[in-house]
Design an enzyme around this catalytic site. Sequence first.
Site, PDB file in Angstrom:
ATOM      1  N   LYS A  64       0.816  -1.221   0.000  1.00  0.00           N
ATOM      2  CA  LYS A  64       0.000   0.000   0.000  1.00  0.00           C
ATOM      3  C   LYS A  64       0.845   1.265   0.000  1.00  0.00           C
ATOM      4  CE  LYS A  64      -4.523  -1.240   1.652  1.00  0.00           C
ATOM      5  NZ  LYS A  64      -5.589  -0.920   2.609  1.00  0.00           N
ATOM      6  N   LYS A 120      -5.153 -10.948  -6.534  1.00  0.00           N
ATOM      7  CA  LYS A 120      -6.313 -11.083  -5.656  1.00  0.00           C
ATOM      8  C   LYS A 120      -7.459 -10.177  -6.126  1.00  0.00           C
ATOM      9  CE  LYS A 120      -6.043  -8.699  -1.736  1.00  0.00           C
ATOM     10  NZ  LYS A 120      -5.743  -8.207  -0.405  1.00  0.00           N
ATOM     11  N   LYS A 161     -10.888  -4.340  -4.003  1.00  0.00           N
ATOM     12  CA  LYS A 161     -11.671  -3.135  -4.322  1.00  0.00           C
ATOM     13  C   LYS A 161     -10.778  -2.057  -4.910  1.00  0.00           C
ATOM     14  CE  LYS A 161     -12.130  -2.809   0.578  1.00  0.00           C
ATOM     15  NZ  LYS A 161     -13.152  -3.037   1.589  1.00  0.00           N
TER      16      LYS A 161
END
Length: 340
Positions: free
Chosen positions: A119, A202, A205
């Site tokens: 991230k 994966k 969102k």
Amino acid sequence: MADTAHFTPRVFSGIQPSGNLHLGNYLGALKRFSDAQNNGIESIYCMVDLHAITVWQNPEDLRRATRELCAGFIASGIDPEKSILINQSQVPEHAQLAWIFNCVARMGWMQRMTQWKDKAGKNQQNASLGLFAYPSLMAADILIYHATHVPVGEDQKQHLELTRDIAAKFNHDYGVDFFPLTEPVIEGAATRVMSLRDGSKKMSKSDPSDMSRINLTDDADAIASKIRKARTDPDALPSEVEGLKDRAEARNLVSIYAALADQEISAVLAEVGGKPFSEFKPMLADLAVAKLSPISTEMTRLMQTPDEIDRILGNGAARARAIAAPILAKTYDIVGMIKS
Ligand code: TYM
């Protein structure tokens, strides 16, 4: 070492209200919470709004996403009377325990977290301090209830190992047997649902392509079209599980089918082995629509009465605080804070 044996069984899990709920959240988490609901174990499910703001969230969008997530829990079958449904910031003990854990966890432990590395990317200097400390708040979410079991998808495994490390270090440093070494529960056919466009990534969102995921709010046409266009290889389906080796996309679609149908992957292959994707995809689309449409209809209905959602969250917070407050008070006492 303190395992969970002498702690009362208690389940905790959380989901971030940071955008659309997708099929990975449903199969890896929500559906499993609802399947486990009648096992008689006290269960607490949390919308983790404090975790969501570790990356920028528009305030009005966050409020809406939190209510929508609560609607998603209920529409997936969580009964707010049987389980405790809460929003993280409404139970301040989470953040209070997280501070203590910030002083227990080590910088090096946090730096190793793959989610932090993914991230924050190359621009770590510009990431929020909250994003770095994220796993410490997650440990506090779990341990403020002395939760013994945490059902999650595979991507959360490393954070749960860190939760155990924090509990063990706290117990060791203070010479107590106070926090349980919580067990991750990563079970079922779909603990890692992959992107429909790329079987090595994966379902998430944050993927820029909406075609990569099925959202719980997608209508029947969108679900069918995304499955029809899902990437696959040209071969027919195998009849044995070993035949899925090195076929990530095929494995993903079969796993999704198995999880939605509550079947073993081997049982699905016994039925569909030999079929081409042109036959299997419509079967999967029909099953997905049949299982997901009622959830999306119910979410839309619940979202029409946000006051009722707020009432449920208020009630959940009061029940959760009755468990969390004494555990925080005891933690403060162990650490050496003056009783108020
Ligand atoms: P989050 O919000 O990313 O995801 C919520 C749940 O959905 C699962 N999940 C998946 N499962 C299978 N396949 C996928 N593609 C997929 N994508 C997501 C996740 O594993 C998770 O179970 N850090 C957590 C939230 C959290 C939490 C907690 C969880 C905060 N505190 C305490 C458990 C206990 C997160 O970001 O999940």
